[in-house]
Motif scaffolding. Structure first.
Motif, short mmCIF file in Angstrom:
data_model
loop_
_atom_site.label_atom_id
_atom_site.label_comp_id
_atom_site.label_asym_id
_atom_site.label_seq_id
_atom_site.Cartn_x
_atom_site.Cartn_y
_atom_site.Cartn_z
N TRP A 36 0.81 -1.22 0.00
CA TRP A 36 0.00 0.00 0.00
C TRP A 36 0.84 1.27 0.00
N LEU A 37 2.04 1.22 0.58
CA LEU A 37 2.88 2.43 0.57
C LEU A 37 3.33 2.80 -0.84
N PRO A 38 3.86 1.85 -1.66
CA PRO A 38 4.18 2.20 -3.06
C PRO A 38 2.95 2.64 -3.86
N VAL A 39 1.79 2.03 -3.60
CA VAL A 39 0.57 2.46 -4.29
C VAL A 39 0.26 3.91 -3.94
N GLY A 40 0.44 4.27 -2.67
CA GLY A 40 0.25 5.66 -2.27
C GLY A 40 1.22 6.60 -2.96
N TYR A 41 2.50 6.19 -3.09
CA TYR A 41 3.48 6.99 -3.82
C TYR A 41 3.06 7.19 -5.26
N VAL A 42 2.58 6.12 -5.89
CA VAL A 42 2.15 6.20 -7.29
C VAL A 42 1.02 7.20 -7.46
N VAL A 43 0.02 7.13 -6.57
CA VAL A 43 -1.11 8.05 -6.66
C VAL A 43 -0.65 9.50 -6.47
N ALA A 44 0.22 9.73 -5.49
CA ALA A 44 0.70 11.09 -5.23
C ALA A 44 1.47 11.65 -6.42
N LEU A 45 2.34 10.84 -7.01
CA LEU A 45 3.10 11.31 -8.17
C LEU A 45 2.19 11.61 -9.35
N GLY A 46 1.21 10.73 -9.57
CA GLY A 46 0.28 10.96 -10.68
C GLY A 46 -0.49 12.24 -10.53
#
Length: 496
Positions: A100-110
């Protein structure tokens, strides 16, 4: 060293004759590309000596020989990563934070890279930038899912199944919309799409000694596109829209309804009997396209039936959207909302109900078999819900994430190559270039993996016009040459 976490004790897979022949062809292309570059340099140098240095040369495009030479270098790296012990491999280790932490990073970058859509139809529902964005963020989430080994968690597994269904949905919708607007059901169009989908995969099959079904999702998309194209190409045809009226005749919708019914009948007949299904798909010569390395078709059966209605959902949505445009049930020609205030609230509520229902289903379902059986009937709920939430507001509809859209352009290359240059051991492990530094290793392997996929995307685009020309007769000639090369290989391996 734990055997499962390294490759020091494992014997590398021996190189086959087909692999050696493929790399020999790549080497020949590299030699020819170098000779061509030296000749061009000598001609340029000669012009400079003769006083023509100020003459501006027209920009040159990548020749197919040069493109194949570059592709051969990339394939050599792939081979070193996954077919030899040159680099280590390690196990996947799942935890809630690691997923979930990398998924959160992906969403924030997008969200950080949001931009105004620039296409001429940027206010249209599911315009090009938006569909690329959708493919991009889905692919990034799937990559995180793969590298962390999150498939052991059933709700996450089912949510990722919904993402894969979304890609098939976009395939159905996109090709329906294109055919409706252009009426193009020619062989050139078909072979260009099939080449774009399969060129890199076929190269990987030859260089990495893996069956076509190893890259399971690409055969699935290719099959459904082929079936959909055949239905569109059968009479009665879908006439292209007039440039003056931009409106379809009412009978066109009836024709499309009949074609969708035909698609559903074919799917239902195949699904009713697994024995009949196997008899159809294990028939030579196309048997090799649907069986795995053990000559078993069961995996194809499971993959096929899980999303057997998804293409139809995409086509139905496309027809409903075109009808809504025709009768002014929605307005997507500007930056305003799709519906009135009350209609927008109702649509938003329905979207949340659809997505919430599917998420609830993933948590209530107790085993993967039952989940997959139900999934084929309800996979449209999160897809339709997401489309509504993404497009109801004009402000949201006309903006997109340029980062996600960039990744969306190379989705196929990312999916096909992840097994060899990011993951390892046929997706069961993770590639290790920097030992004892997992975060740094992930950064380095991800960088190489993503930009290798981008380069392959560019090389495929450079080869495409030569492999599939504008003339359908030349296309058939090239296809015959391809079969003439492929059949002896299949006979050698016992596939045909």
């Amino acid at each position: 060293m734990n055997f499962n976490d390294g490759s020091c004790c494992a014997q590398p897979e021996p190189c086959t004759q087909i692999q050696a022949l493929t790399f020999a062809l790549f080497l020949l292309c590299a030699v020819l590309a170098v000779m061509r570059a030296v000749w061009r340099w000598s001609q340029k140098f000669k012009h400079q000596l003769n006083g023509y240095s100020l003459v501006k040369q027209p920009p040159t495009t990548t020749s197919p020989i040069t493109a194949l030479a570059k592709l051969g270098m990339i394939m050599l790296y792939f081979y070193l990563c996954d077919r030899t012990n040159f680099f280590m491999k390690e196990n996947k280790y799942y935890s809630e934070w690691s997923f979930w932490l990398p998924v959160g990073y992906v969403v924030a970058l997008g969200l950080f890279f949001t931009d105004e859509s620039r296409s001429s139809s940027h206010s249209r529902v599911l315009h090009r930038e938006q569909t690329n964005e959708w493919k991009g963020w889905m692919q990034l989430v799937i990559l995180v899912y793969q590298v962390t080994g999150a498939s052991k968690v059933l709700p996450i597994y089912m949510l990722v199944r919904a993402l894969q269904s979304s890609y098939l949905f976009l395939t159905g919708y996109g090709h329906l919309y294109y055919t409706w607007k252009t009426g193009d059901v020619g062989l050139v169009r078909y072979f260009r799409v099939i080449f774009r989908l399969n060129f890199f995969t076929v190269v990987l099959c030859l260089t990495m000694n893996r069956p076509y079904q190893f890259y399971s999702f690409i055969p699935l998309v290719s099959f459904w596109y082929t079936l959909m194209f055949a239905l569109f190409a059968l009479p009665p045809y879908i006439a292209p829209l007039s440039s003056h009226t931009q409106e379809s005749k009412p009978y066109q919708y009836l024709i499309m309804a009949l074609k969708v019914m035909g698609l559903l009948i074919i799917v239902t007949v195949l699904y009713m009997s697994e024995v009949f299904f196997q008899k159809v798909f294990v028939t030579r010569p196309w048997k090799a396209l649907f069986v795995n390395a053990d000559d078993d078709i069961h995996q194809w059966w499971l993959e096929w039936k899980q999303d057997r209605y998804t293409i139809a959902y995409g086509i139905i949505f496309g027809v409903a959207y075109l009808l809504a445009q025709r009768y002014s049930l929605l307005d997507d020609n500007n930056h305003s909302n799709l519906f009135s205030r009350g209609g927008s609230l109702c649509a938003t509520l329905l979207a949340f109900i659809g997505i919430g229902s599917y998420v609830t289903f993933t948590f209530l379902c107790t085993n993967a078999f039952d989940c997959n059986e139900i999934h084929s009937y309800v996979s449209f709920l999160p897809v339709y819900g997401y489309i509504l939430l993404r497009n109801i507001s004009g402000a949201l509809r006309t903006r997109h994430s340029s980062l996600f859209a960039w990744f969306g352009n190379i989705t196929l290359e990312l999916f096909a190559s992840q097994s060899h240059t990011w993951l390892a051991a046929d997706t069961h492990g993770v590639l290790v270039l920097v030992p004892a530094a997992p975060v740094l290793n992930l950064i380095v392997t991800s960088y190489i993996f993503v930009f290798a996929a981008h380069e392959v995307h560019q090389l495929t685009a450079a080869i495409l016009p030569y492999a599939v020309p504008d003339d359908w007769r030349l296309v058939l000639r090239n296809f015959a040459i391809f079969l003439a090369i492929l059949v002896p290989i299949g006979i050698h391996d016992g596939m045909f």
